[in-house]
Design a protein around this motif. Structure first.
Motif, PDB file in Angstrom:
ATOM      1  N   UNK A 390       0.915  -1.201   0.017  1.00 13.88           N
ATOM      2  CA  UNK A 390      -0.080  -0.105  -0.033  1.00 13.88           C
ATOM      3  C   UNK A 390       0.847   1.243  -0.029  1.00 13.88           C
ATOM      4  N   UNK A 391       2.179   1.212   0.709  1.00 15.10           N
ATOM      5  CA  UNK A 391       2.905   2.410   0.782  1.00 15.10           C
ATOM      6  C   UNK A 391       3.585   2.511  -0.594  1.00 15.10           C
ATOM      7  N   UNK A 392       3.774   1.350  -1.210  1.00 15.24           N
ATOM      8  CA  UNK A 392       4.499   1.863  -2.553  1.00 15.24           C
ATOM      9  C   UNK A 392       3.488   2.460  -3.727  1.00 15.24           C
ATOM     10  N   UNK A 393       2.136   1.907  -3.571  1.00 19.92           N
ATOM     11  CA  UNK A 393       1.318   2.419  -4.384  1.00 19.92           C
ATOM     12  C   UNK A 393       0.804   3.872  -4.153  1.00 19.92           C
ATOM     13  N   UNK A 394       0.853   3.995  -2.721  1.00 19.77           N
ATOM     14  CA  UNK A 394       0.514   5.557  -2.451  1.00 19.77           C
ATOM     15  C   UNK A 394       1.636   6.562  -2.762  1.00 19.77           C
ATOM     16  N   UNK A 395       2.859   5.953  -2.760  1.00 19.15           N
ATOM     17  CA  UNK A 395       4.021   6.957  -3.341  1.00 19.15           C
ATOM     18  C   UNK A 395       4.238   7.256  -4.586  1.00 19.15           C
ATOM     19  N   UNK A 396       3.732   6.095  -5.507  1.00 17.02           N
ATOM     20  CA  UNK A 396       3.865   6.331  -6.942  1.00 17.02           C
ATOM     21  C   UNK A 396       2.620   7.320  -7.319  1.00 17.02           C
ATOM     22  N   UNK A 397       1.570   7.189  -6.614  1.00 18.12           N
ATOM     23  CA  UNK A 397       0.369   8.037  -7.070  1.00 18.12           C
ATOM     24  C   UNK A 397       0.792   9.638  -6.591  1.00 18.12           C
ATOM     25  N   UNK A 398       1.378   9.561  -5.402  1.00 19.32           N
ATOM     26  CA  UNK A 398       1.692  11.066  -4.834  1.00 19.32           C
ATOM     27  C   UNK A 398       2.722  11.565  -5.922  1.00 19.32           C
ATOM     28  N   UNK A 399       3.628  10.806  -6.398  1.00 18.82           N
ATOM     29  CA  UNK A 399       4.691  11.470  -7.399  1.00 18.82           C
ATOM     30  C   UNK A 399       3.951  11.696  -8.919  1.00 18.82           C
ATOM     31  N   UNK A 400       3.173  10.731  -9.419  1.00 16.58           N
ATOM     32  CA  UNK A 400       2.716  10.667 -10.820  1.00 16.58           C
ATOM     33  C   UNK A 400       1.696  11.364 -11.044  1.00 16.58           C
ATOM     34  N   UNK A 401       0.547  11.572 -10.310  1.00 10.89           N
ATOM     35  CA  UNK A 401      -0.596  12.190 -10.407  1.00 10.89           C
ATOM     36  C   UNK A 401      -0.363  13.763 -10.557  1.00 10.89           C
ATOM     37  N   UNK A 402       0.462  14.257  -9.751  1.00  7.78           N
ATOM     38  CA  UNK A 402       0.730  15.837 -10.041  1.00  7.78           C
ATOM     39  C   UNK A 402       1.575  16.095 -11.301  1.00  7.78           C
ATOM     40  N   UNK A 403       2.420  15.074 -11.453  1.00  2.00           N
ATOM     41  CA  UNK A 403       3.261  15.058 -12.894  1.00  2.00           C
ATOM     42  C   UNK A 403       2.334  15.056 -13.908  1.00  2.00           C
ATOM     43  N   UNK A 404       1.313  13.930 -14.111  1.00  2.00           N
ATOM     44  CA  UNK A 404       0.413  14.115 -15.089  1.00  2.00           C
ATOM     45  C   UNK A 404      -0.399  15.237 -15.207  1.00  2.00           C
ATOM     46  N   UNK A 405      -0.723  15.830 -14.004  1.00  2.00           N
ATOM     47  CA  UNK A 405      -1.724  17.033 -14.185  1.00  2.00           C
ATOM     48  C   UNK A 405      -0.867  18.282 -14.719  1.00  2.00           C
ATOM     49  N   UNK A 406       0.301  18.396 -14.382  1.00  2.00           N
ATOM     50  CA  UNK A 406       1.073  19.408 -14.733  1.00  2.00           C
ATOM     51  C   UNK A 406       1.290  19.141 -16.480  1.00  2.00           C
ATOM     52  N   UNK A 407       1.695  18.118 -16.897  1.00  2.00           N
ATOM     53  CA  UNK A 407       1.995  17.997 -18.278  1.00  2.00           C
ATOM     54  C   UNK A 407       0.765  18.008 -19.143  1.00  2.00           C
ATOM     55  N   UNK A 408      -0.495  17.724 -18.421  1.00  2.00           N
ATOM     56  CA  UNK A 408      -1.789  17.967 -19.153  1.00  2.00           C
ATOM     57  C   UNK A 408      -2.122  19.361 -19.305  1.00  2.00           C
ATOM     58  N   UNK A 409      -1.886  20.193 -18.413  1.00  2.00           N
ATOM     59  CA  UNK A 409      -2.115  21.363 -18.515  1.00  2.00           C
ATOM     60  C   UNK A 409      -1.106  22.274 -19.261  1.00  2.00           C
ATOM     61  N   UNK A 410       0.375  21.816 -19.367  1.00  2.00           N
ATOM     62  CA  UNK A 410       1.058  22.248 -20.383  1.00  2.00           C
ATOM     63  C   UNK A 410       0.754  22.092 -21.889  1.00  2.00           C
ATOM     64  N   UNK A 411       0.094  20.776 -22.137  1.00  2.00           N
ATOM     65  CA  UNK A 411      -0.121  20.244 -23.125  1.00  2.00           C
ATOM     66  C   UNK A 411      -1.424  21.016 -23.938  1.00  2.00           C
ATOM     67  N   UNK A 412      -2.437  21.250 -22.858  1.00  2.00           N
ATOM     68  CA  UNK A 412      -3.578  22.109 -23.259  1.00  2.00           C
ATOM     69  C   UNK A 412      -3.405  23.396 -23.409  1.00  2.00           C
ATOM     70  N   UNK A 413      -2.272  24.120 -23.123  1.00  2.00           N
ATOM     71  CA  UNK A 413      -2.314  25.549 -23.162  1.00  2.00           C
ATOM     72  C   UNK A 413      -2.314  26.188 -24.281  1.00  2.00           C
ATOM     73  N   UNK A 414      -1.858  25.545 -25.536  1.00  2.00           N
ATOM     74  CA  UNK A 414      -2.129  26.373 -26.930  1.00  2.00           C
ATOM     75  C   UNK A 414      -3.521  26.352 -27.120  1.00  2.00           C
ATOM     76  N   UNK A 415      -4.258  25.609 -26.617  1.00  2.00           N
ATOM     77  CA  UNK A 415      -5.797  25.462 -27.047  1.00  2.00           C
ATOM     78  C   UNK A 415      -6.512  26.361 -26.449  1.00  2.00           C
ATOM     79  N   UNK A 416      -5.977  27.139 -25.060  1.00  2.00           N
ATOM     80  CA  UNK A 416      -6.733  27.979 -24.463  1.00  2.00           C
ATOM     81  C   UNK A 416      -6.900  29.310 -24.919  1.00  2.00           C
ATOM     82  N   UNK A 417      -5.988  29.659 -26.100  1.00  2.00           N
ATOM     83  CA  UNK A 417      -6.000  31.023 -26.669  1.00  2.00           C
ATOM     84  C   UNK A 417      -7.094  31.405 -27.484  1.00  2.00           C
TER      85      UNK A 417
END
Length: 417
Positions: A390-417
């Motif tokens: 459970x600790x391994x899964x929680x640690x992976x989620x704690x690192x990868x979920x914010x990373x995916x969120x940041x990459x998604x926002x940077x990817x969608x940035x050109x469409x917001x203009x």
């Protein structure tokens, strides 16, 4: 014949994984055939046909990745005393796994061909059934299909899967850190050392191999985001054209799609390094038994579960971006932005990513069976092992979920203009 006999005697879990490979191969083959049908029905729209064919690369890559993971985790095609007794070494076992996965993909191609011909109305005309109407027109119904092109596209998935499985499972000799010094002439040579261990796959990767792809992954992700921002220019891309039926790339520069692909590839390459980094963070300082056990296991399993986890991260980032763009394009012009082939491709990629991650998790669990048994013999409670998982899964989620969120926002940035 040996591959078929092994399939008949396989366990239900192994048959389920092979069935998933067959379903994924059927979906990828159907997308390839749909591109061929569109080209035969619209001979003047060569750009649309090529675009549809290029959109098939992502589901095809996901299918190949799943097949390699299933072939590596298949116990019936791995090296063992039974195979060695009949003369099947690691190399022939790798070829056997490649043939098994290629046969499963060939079966999926046959199923895809039957469904494709039925939707076109060709199979119905042979059997006396009614045609398929609009679906047949979208797939080039009423126009003859080139036999050579059909056979070639049906052979793409089994050939690629067989080649990838053979290359990924082929036995390798571990690289030596340095060359031994040259012996002086006349010196007595020591006894011959034991033969080096043959490695048949990334079962227990070395730390430097797990972290070697992290810089390249970060560089590719940054390059993809920069390329997308540069290619969008002053005029933002059109979400309707990007989200519509595969092949409709009008209004979107190729750099935008190329930037998406580079960013996703970078996340996949950075997956093992990020997983290893999670293990290092867990074991930093003066860890207790729980943190030390979870951290060491993550570091050891980074090469196995890292790339599937990175692929899930890339898929989550792309899904978040697409859903946001679909919400912006859900007006009168974007109410039907998602076509049936787009939905099929998205479902296929999601299925392959999830199945590959689960298969890698099962393989990692099998790889640490001896360690788990040793811990239990030493008196470690079972709840400690569950808490470490459970600790391994929680640690992976704690690192990868914010990373995916940041990459998604940077990817969608050109469409917001």
């Amino acid at each position: 014949m040996l591959s078929l006999r092994l399939t008949r005697g396989a366990r239900p879990s192994v048959l389920l994984r092979r069935s998933l490979v067959t379903v994924a191969a059927a979906g990828a083959s159907f997308l390839l055939l749909s591109a061929l049908g569109f080209a035969s029905g619209h001979p003047a729209d060569s750009q649309g046909a090529v675009g549809r064919l290029l959109w098939c690369l992502v589901p095809l890559a996901a299918t190949v990745h799943l097949a390699v993971a299933v072939g590596r985790a298949d116990p019936s095609t791995g090296p063992g005393p039974g195979f060695a007794a009949v003369g099947l070494g690691p190399a022939r076992a790798a070829l056997l796994a490649a043939v098994s996965m290629a046969a499963a993909c060939a079966l999926g191609g046959v199923l895809a061909l039957l469904v494709f011909l039925h939707l076109r109305g060709d199979l119905g005309s042979w059997l006396g059934w009614a045609g398929s109407g609009a679906d047949g027109r979208q797939l080039g119904g009423g126009r003859p299909l080139p036999l050579a092109g059909t056979v070639t596209l049906l052979a793409v998935v089994p050939v690629l899967v067989g080649a990838a499985c053979a290359a990924g499972l082929w036995p390798r000799q571990p690289r030596a850190g340095h060359q031994p010094p040259r012996e002086p002439r006349g010196a007595r040579r020591p006894a011959a050392p034991a033969p080096p261990t043959v490695v048949t796959g990334p079962v227990a990767p070395w730390p430097h191999r797990a972290t070697s792809g992290l810089p390249w992954g970060i560089a590719l992700t940054a390059a993809g985001l920069a390329l997308q921002a540069y290619a969008s220019g002053d005029a933002p891309p059109h979400p309707d054209a990007l989200l519509a039926v595969p092949g409709r790339l009008g209004g979107n520069p190729p750099g935008v799609v190329g930037g998406w692909a580079l960013a996703a590839l970078g996340l996949v390459l950075a997956g093992p390094g990020l997983t290893h980094l999670c293990g290092r963070l867990l074991a930093v300082g003066r860890p207790g038994v729980l943190r030390l056990l979870a951290g060491r296991m993550l570091q050891q399993e980074a090469g196995l579960i890292g790339r599937p986890v990175g692929a899930l991260c890339a898929l989550a980032s792309a899904g978040y971006t697409v859903l946001e763009l679909y919400g912006r394009a859900s007006g009168p012009s974007g109410a039907h932005a998602f076509g049936p082939l787009t939905g099929l491709g998205a479902a296929l990629v999601t299925l392959c990513a999830a199945a590959t991650t689960l298969t890698a998790a099962v393989e990692a669990r099998s790889a640490r069976e001896r360690t788990t048994a040793a811990l239990l013999r030493l008196g470690a409670p079972a709840r400690l092992l569950r808490a470490a998982a459970a600790l391994r899964a929680t640690t992976l989620l704690a690192l990868l979920v914010p990373l995916a969120w940041v990459v998604a926002h940077l990817t969608a940035m050109p469409f917001r203009r």
